[in-house]
Design an enzyme around this catalytic site. Structure first.
Site, short mmCIF file in Angstrom:
data_model
loop_
_atom_site.label_atom_id
_atom_site.label_comp_id
_atom_site.label_asym_id
_atom_site.label_seq_id
_atom_site.Cartn_x
_atom_site.Cartn_y
_atom_site.Cartn_z
CG LEU A 42 -12.68 -5.51 -9.06
CD1 LEU A 42 -14.20 -5.37 -9.23
CD2 LEU A 42 -12.15 -4.45 -8.10
N GLY B 47 -11.45 -9.74 -1.74
CA GLY B 47 -11.48 -8.63 -0.77
C GLY B 47 -12.41 -7.53 -1.27
CG HIS B 48 -11.38 -5.30 -4.76
ND1 HIS B 48 -10.40 -6.01 -5.40
CD2 HIS B 48 -10.82 -4.11 -4.44
CE1 HIS B 48 -9.30 -5.29 -5.48
NE2 HIS B 48 -9.52 -4.13 -4.88
N GLY C 190 -11.35 -1.14 2.88
CA GLY C 190 -10.84 -2.31 3.57
C GLY C 190 -9.79 -1.94 4.61
CG ASP D 65 -5.01 -0.65 1.38
OD1 ASP D 65 -3.83 -0.66 1.00
OD2 ASP D 65 -5.89 -1.38 0.88
CD GLN E 191 -6.52 3.64 0.55
OE1 GLN E 191 -5.67 3.82 -0.31
NE2 GLN E 191 -7.44 2.71 0.43
P1 AMP Z 1 -7.38 -1.28 -4.22
O1 AMP Z 1 -8.08 -1.68 -5.49
O2 AMP Z 1 -6.22 -2.14 -3.87
O3 AMP Z 1 -7.09 0.20 -4.19
O4 AMP Z 1 -8.41 -1.54 -3.05
C1 AMP Z 1 -9.73 -1.00 -3.08
C2 AMP Z 1 -10.39 -1.22 -1.74
O5 AMP Z 1 -10.44 -2.61 -1.45
C3 AMP Z 1 -9.61 -0.54 -0.59
O6 AMP Z 1 -10.55 0.00 0.33
C4 AMP Z 1 -8.87 -1.71 -0.01
O7 AMP Z 1 -8.54 -1.54 1.35
C5 AMP Z 1 -9.86 -2.83 -0.18
N1 AMP Z 1 -9.18 -4.11 -0.11
C6 AMP Z 1 -8.02 -4.45 -0.76
N2 AMP Z 1 -7.64 -5.69 -0.40
C7 AMP Z 1 -8.56 -6.14 0.49
C8 AMP Z 1 -8.72 -7.34 1.23
N3 AMP Z 1 -7.84 -8.35 1.14
N4 AMP Z 1 -9.79 -7.45 2.07
C9 AMP Z 1 -10.68 -6.43 2.18
N5 AMP Z 1 -10.59 -5.27 1.51
C10 AMP Z 1 -9.54 -5.12 0.66
#
Ligand code: AMP
Length: 296
Positions: free
Chosen positions: A39, A42-43, A153, A156, A159
């Protein structure tokens, strides 16, 4: 269930469902943030946003094998549960759901969910099975976490469109009833979108990576300045990207935000999505921004 200070770590679907069902029976609302772990801020911004709105915030951490292609980075995807638990705790999450692959796919890879349309372009074009994996795992995670609201987020963007379509078309009541909310992309101070994959970047890659956001920003400036020629906007983004010769462009497009395609009829769009995917060294990076172009 093991407790890490005030966070409950749950590993099975049965236990996850029973925790959420009993909360919901007491009228408590449940937010969820599905992630693949490792994490970052962003997360954390999604978790913080959810924790201001729901007494229960479940963060799932599951590196989903079915959304990785055969030559992608599943085996080396970064993992650090202890660090993740601390980030969840500080951001106000209450539960972490860390299922095994067997919990999510008890029947093995027997069936998967295919969403057509928005999955066929961009990420779907270069990663043909990726969105089947995403739709299937998100459906399974929603069935386990039974959230009222799920936070994703904009990083993506494609997605998020797939997940909205999954919720709209799912035959499962527990999936249909989820409200999907999309939150802004968190960036480093030089514009690079935060991503778990940024740890793969070499020092040189990291210095050059902000060119992606610079290209998106240039495209947005042109659109905001009244430019309606989307080919010219794409060319301007490519010109900025080409200032880093090592960077390989996968796509750099200006498309209708709701479909991620160019509409058949020419005209002013309400909202344009600028999306870029590019490789720097061994790392594939994606980013996007949305620009309102229609009349207010
Ligand atoms: P991931 O762990 O990469 O699958 O991301 C999990 C969630 O966090 C997804 O909804 C992503 O879009 C969101 N996410 C990833 N990077 C960011 C970011 N920089 N800002 C905001 N949300 C993010």
């Amino acid at each position: 269930m093991t407790r890490k200070r005030d966070i409950s770590v749950i590993e099975t679907v049965d236990e996850m469902q029973s925790v959420v069902r009993s909360a919901r029976a007491d009228g408590i609302s449940v937010g969820c943030v599905p992630t693949m772990g490792y994490l970052h801020d962003g997360h954390a911004s999604l978790i913080r946003h959810a924790s201001e709105r729901h007494p229960i915030v479940v963060v799932s951490i599951f590196v989903n094998p079915t959304q990785f292609g055969p030559n992608e980075d599943f085996a080396r995807y970064p993992r650090d549960l202890a660090r993740d638990l601390e980030i969840v705790r500080q951001a106000g999450g209450t539960h972490v759901f860390t299922p095994t692959v067997d919990q999510i796919y008890p029947e093995g890879p027997r069936s998967s969910i295919h969403i057509s349309g928005v999955t066929e372009v961009l990420e779907g074009a270069s990663r043909p099975t990726h969105f089947d994996g995403v739709a299937t795992v998100v459906s399974r995670l929603f069935e386990a976490m039974l959230p009222d609201v799920a936070y994703f987020g904009q990083k993506d963007l494609q997605q998020t469109l797939v997940i909205r379509e999954l919720v709209r078309t799912s035959p499962l009541e527990s999936v249909q009833r989820v409200r999907v909310e999309v939150l802004p992309t968190m960036r480093e101070s030089d514009g690079l979108a935060r991503s778990s994959r940024n740890v793969y970047l070499s020092a040189e890659d990291r210095r050059e990576a902000p060119v992606i956001f610079a290209a998106l920003t240039r495209g947005a400036e042109l659109l905001e300045g009244g430019m309606h020629d989307l080919d010219a906007v794409e060319q301007a983004m490519r010109d900025v990207l080409n200032s880093v010769p090592r960077l390989e462009i996968d796509y750099a497009v200006a498309v209708e935000a709701s479909t991620l395609r160019r509409p058949a009829a020419q005209g002013v769009l309400d909202e344009v999505a600028l999306l870029i995917a590019a490789r720097l060294g061994t790392t594939r990076l994606i980013d996007n921004i949305l620009v309102r172009t229609g009349r207010p």
